[in-house]
Design a protein around this motif. Sequence first.
Motif, PDB file in Angstrom:
ATOM      1  N   ALA A 361     139.803 -12.203  86.048  1.00 24.96           N
ATOM      2  CA  ALA A 361     140.688 -12.801  85.042  1.00 24.96           C
ATOM      3  C   ALA A 361     141.438 -11.721  84.273  1.00 24.96           C
ATOM      4  N   LEU A 362     140.727 -10.633  83.914  1.00 15.10           N
ATOM      5  CA  LEU A 362     141.396  -9.536  83.205  1.00 15.10           C
ATOM      6  C   LEU A 362     142.517  -8.931  84.033  1.00 15.10           C
ATOM      7  N   ASP A 363     142.321  -8.911  85.345  1.00 15.89           N
ATOM      8  CA  ASP A 363     143.319  -8.301  86.218  1.00 15.89           C
ATOM      9  C   ASP A 363     144.656  -9.026  86.148  1.00 15.89           C
ATOM     10  N   ARG A 364     144.628 -10.280  85.716  1.00 16.35           N
ATOM     11  CA  ARG A 364     145.866 -11.049  85.604  1.00 16.35           C
ATOM     12  C   ARG A 364     146.545 -10.883  84.245  1.00 16.35           C
ATOM     13  N   ILE A 365     145.863 -10.225  83.330  1.00 10.29           N
ATOM     14  CA  ILE A 365     146.430 -10.039  81.986  1.00 10.29           C
ATOM     15  C   ILE A 365     147.461  -8.918  82.013  1.00 10.29           C
ATOM     16  N   ASP A 366     148.528  -9.090  81.271  1.00 10.78           N
ATOM     17  CA  ASP A 366     149.535  -8.033  81.134  1.00 10.78           C
ATOM     18  C   ASP A 366     148.970  -6.944  80.230  1.00 10.78           C
ATOM     19  N   ARG A 367     148.463  -5.887  80.850  1.00  4.79           N
ATOM     20  CA  ARG A 367     147.779  -4.841  80.081  1.00  4.79           C
ATOM     21  C   ARG A 367     148.740  -3.816  79.503  1.00  4.79           C
ATOM     22  N   THR A 368     150.021  -3.993  79.771  1.00  5.72           N
ATOM     23  CA  THR A 368     150.999  -3.095  79.138  1.00  5.72           C
ATOM     24  C   THR A 368     151.336  -3.557  77.725  1.00  5.72           C
ATOM     25  N   SER A 369     151.195  -4.860  77.477  1.00  5.92           N
ATOM     26  CA  SER A 369     151.537  -5.384  76.155  1.00  5.92           C
ATOM     27  C   SER A 369     150.303  -5.806  75.347  1.00  5.92           C
ATOM     28  N   ARG A 370     149.125  -5.828  75.987  1.00  4.06           N
ATOM     29  CA  ARG A 370     147.899  -6.217  75.282  1.00  4.06           C
ATOM     30  C   ARG A 370     146.861  -5.108  75.430  1.00  4.06           C
ATOM     31  N   ASN A 371     146.220  -4.759  74.333  1.00  2.00           N
ATOM     32  CA  ASN A 371     145.184  -3.731  74.332  1.00  2.00           C
ATOM     33  C   ASN A 371     143.866  -4.382  74.746  1.00  2.00           C
ATOM     34  N   VAL A 372     143.390  -4.037  75.948  1.00  2.00           N
ATOM     35  CA  VAL A 372     142.174  -4.647  76.502  1.00  2.00           C
ATOM     36  C   VAL A 372     141.046  -3.628  76.439  1.00  2.00           C
ATOM     37  N   MET A 373     139.899  -4.021  75.858  1.00  2.00           N
ATOM     38  CA  MET A 373     138.758  -3.124  75.709  1.00  2.00           C
ATOM     39  C   MET A 373     137.481  -3.862  76.093  1.00  2.00           C
ATOM     40  N   ILE A 386     142.663  -0.387  80.931  1.00  2.00           N
ATOM     41  CA  ILE A 386     141.742  -0.884  79.916  1.00  2.00           C
ATOM     42  C   ILE A 386     140.806   0.242  79.493  1.00  2.00           C
ATOM     43  N   SER A 387     140.234   0.099  78.299  1.00  2.00           N
ATOM     44  CA  SER A 387     139.274   1.073  77.788  1.00  2.00           C
ATOM     45  C   SER A 387     137.882   0.457  77.852  1.00  2.00           C
ATOM     46  N   GLN A 388     136.937   1.187  78.467  1.00  2.00           N
ATOM     47  CA  GLN A 388     135.614   0.633  78.697  1.00  2.00           C
ATOM     48  C   GLN A 388     134.554   1.492  78.017  1.00  2.00           C
ATOM     49  N   MET A 389     133.613   0.844  77.330  1.00  7.53           N
ATOM     50  CA  MET A 389     132.537   1.533  76.638  1.00  7.53           C
ATOM     51  C   MET A 389     131.199   1.135  77.254  1.00  7.53           C
ATOM     52  N   GLN A 390     130.350   2.146  77.459  1.00 12.07           N
ATOM     53  CA  GLN A 390     129.039   1.934  78.053  1.00 12.07           C
ATOM     54  C   GLN A 390     127.975   1.814  76.964  1.00 12.07           C
ATOM     55  N   VAL A 391     127.146   0.770  77.044  1.00 11.65           N
ATOM     56  CA  VAL A 391     126.017   0.644  76.127  1.00 11.65           C
ATOM     57  C   VAL A 391     125.039   1.797  76.370  1.00 11.65           C
ATOM     58  N   ASN A 392     124.565   2.388  75.280  1.00 11.73           N
ATOM     59  CA  ASN A 392     123.606   3.495  75.377  1.00 11.73           C
ATOM     60  C   ASN A 392     122.663   3.428  74.175  1.00 11.73           C
ATOM     61  N   PRO A 393     121.585   2.637  74.276  1.00 11.10           N
ATOM     62  CA  PRO A 393     120.675   2.453  73.129  1.00 11.10           C
ATOM     63  C   PRO A 393     120.084   3.758  72.611  1.00 11.10           C
ATOM     64  N   LYS A 394     119.890   4.754  73.502  1.00  9.24           N
ATOM     65  CA  LYS A 394     119.328   6.029  73.062  1.00  9.24           C
ATOM     66  C   LYS A 394     120.230   6.727  72.053  1.00  9.24           C
ATOM     67  N   ARG A 395     121.506   6.409  72.109  1.00  5.43           N
ATOM     68  CA  ARG A 395     122.463   7.008  71.177  1.00  5.43           C
ATOM     69  C   ARG A 395     122.989   5.966  70.193  1.00  5.43           C
ATOM     70  N   ASN A 396     122.226   4.878  70.055  1.00  9.17           N
ATOM     71  CA  ASN A 396     122.554   3.806  69.115  1.00  9.17           C
ATOM     72  C   ASN A 396     123.879   3.124  69.444  1.00  9.17           C
ATOM     73  N   VAL A 397     124.219   3.075  70.732  1.00  9.25           N
ATOM     74  CA  VAL A 397     125.389   2.304  71.156  1.00  9.25           C
ATOM     75  C   VAL A 397     124.869   1.025  71.797  1.00  9.25           C
ATOM     76  N   THR A 398     124.736  -0.020  70.981  1.00  9.46           N
ATOM     77  CA  THR A 398     124.308  -1.325  71.472  1.00  9.46           C
ATOM     78  C   THR A 398     125.533  -2.211  71.585  1.00  9.46           C
ATOM     79  N   PHE A 399     125.338  -3.435  72.082  1.00 10.45           N
ATOM     80  CA  PHE A 399     126.475  -4.356  72.128  1.00 10.45           C
ATOM     81  C   PHE A 399     127.033  -4.577  70.725  1.00 10.45           C
ATOM     82  N   ALA A 400     126.147  -4.688  69.750  1.00 12.31           N
ATOM     83  CA  ALA A 400     126.594  -4.966  68.381  1.00 12.31           C
ATOM     84  C   ALA A 400     127.340  -3.775  67.783  1.00 12.31           C
ATOM     85  N   THR A 401     126.739  -2.570  67.850  1.00  7.41           N
ATOM     86  CA  THR A 401     127.407  -1.394  67.267  1.00  7.41           C
ATOM     87  C   THR A 401     128.683  -1.055  68.027  1.00  7.41           C
ATOM     88  N   GLY A 402     128.629  -1.224  69.357  1.00  7.41           N
ATOM     89  CA  GLY A 402     129.827  -0.948  70.153  1.00  7.41           C
ATOM     90  C   GLY A 402     130.952  -1.912  69.836  1.00  7.41           C
TER      91      GLY A 402
END
Length: 552
Positions: A361-373, A386-402
Amino acid sequence: MSDRNGKTLFRKKPADDRENASLAAGEFDIVSEQFADLGLNADQLRTVASAEGGDEHPWDLMIQLMGADEQTALERLSARTGLPFEVEPVLQESSGPYYEHVPADFSRTHMVAGIRSEGRAMVVAAAQPMQPSVFSILEDHLQAPVELVLAPRAAVASLTNRGYERRGDLVEEIVEEMPLDASAIDMAAGAVGKQTDLLALARQTPVIRLVNMILFEALRRRASDVHIHPMENRLVIRLRVDGMLVDAFSPPLSLAPAISSRLKVMTELDIANRHSPQDGQTTVRIGSKKVDIRLSVIPTIYGERVVLRLLDQSTTQLSLDSLGMDQRIQSQLMDMVDRPNGMVLVTGPTGSGKTTTLYAALDRIDRTSRNVMTIEDPVEYRLEGISQMQVNPKRNVTFATGLRALLRQDPDVILVGEIRDHETAQLAIQASLTGHLVLATLHTNDAPSAIPRLVDIGVEHYLITSSLLGVLAQRLLRKTDPDNPGEYKGRLAAHELMVVTDTIRSLTAQNADGVTIYKAAVEEGFAPMRNDALRKVEMGLTDQAEVFRVLH
């Protein structure tokens, strides 16, 4: 092969009498003098010559008899023969003729790779140096002299992959030309011996080769998971192909520690920790394929059980059509995804393709005019723009904090890998109410059950009614093979899409249960997943037995 004075260091057995040929005792004494610097005596060389696999992989056997690691053994051989030793040889453009004229299967079987041209000669890295006939064949292929450089097996494999990748060879050739055979298992079992140093065990050449072959074989069979299961009296390796577990091989139980240790080294886990669960991941390249590996290790009473999740990015088709999504459902889903704000959920069990659908579904989004993360655990696909972030609990990057951090990055569209707790759910819904489109996955059995599930997590009813646009649920069905009736090849998804209407919002506000919401959705046009599955049966894409297996 000869030393600097031209004396023969290793003699190949006559091709016309391979099984019965042997060196006389006196000849072994002569040859042992040549190998004295390597620490091998006449009896050990006689073992190499007579052992099974001694013709094809004498160097592997010699390393074992030396009691040295591969690099040390190659350094000794370099000092003895004068052949250069390069730990990490660099592939140069001038090596092109090698990869044009030498077949890939030959290079991989005999562990040789072109490095560069020097004048008329081709400089070739060799991880199996005791094979003079191979080097003679190389010269015939290249119609040029060959100059040898000693190099570790991993370095030669890397050169080979990159060299043939430049030429555009397909990874399937690599897989088919490196079968997982009994000799590879026997060699690995022999290498393990009484070794107790886990790190040394993980770096044993035969063990590395065995693990690589397991991965190659899994990819060749299109497996999504590999299960390494030690039992009381045996070791079973299973592959999950098209959603079904099948027994693949049963190596000696003694190999279990070696295999788990090697996989831990690859994924940078604690190799000495064998008493608590661990999770890791890595990315490997096999020819033109880039494969993400997610590793899970747990201790059991018979040893460590290992499960690998494989994601071959080169074969994944990120399109709703390739997933088998009905055009009507596609139209409704994309209508939601095109909206500026709100939340869309995709539900189903683990491994049902939820993330794949969201990325399609994301692949169909116009990513030149919308910021997708995105915030994911782990990041399974790479999508341009798109910008992608990896969860890393050891470094306190959870779904919530991310997710909190993403909201400060001025996003238009946010993909949340999974809503699994109250804090993440609350943040996702708040984001959807403040001008963002949020796409997320949730574990429920069907689409209508997503609403009671959010309530169970602790989300207020009024927040759900204000933000939720729709819920897509899916399961994966095995596809029938048109060329082999009764057999399956690949998978496609069966879907159901519940659009959140005013009636459903009203029931949500009244804290209605899943059954009530389900009935109301059907009355308003909601088509259960079974309908979509049976439509695919009518189209000949799957059969009744498979639908019953998945949806009964």
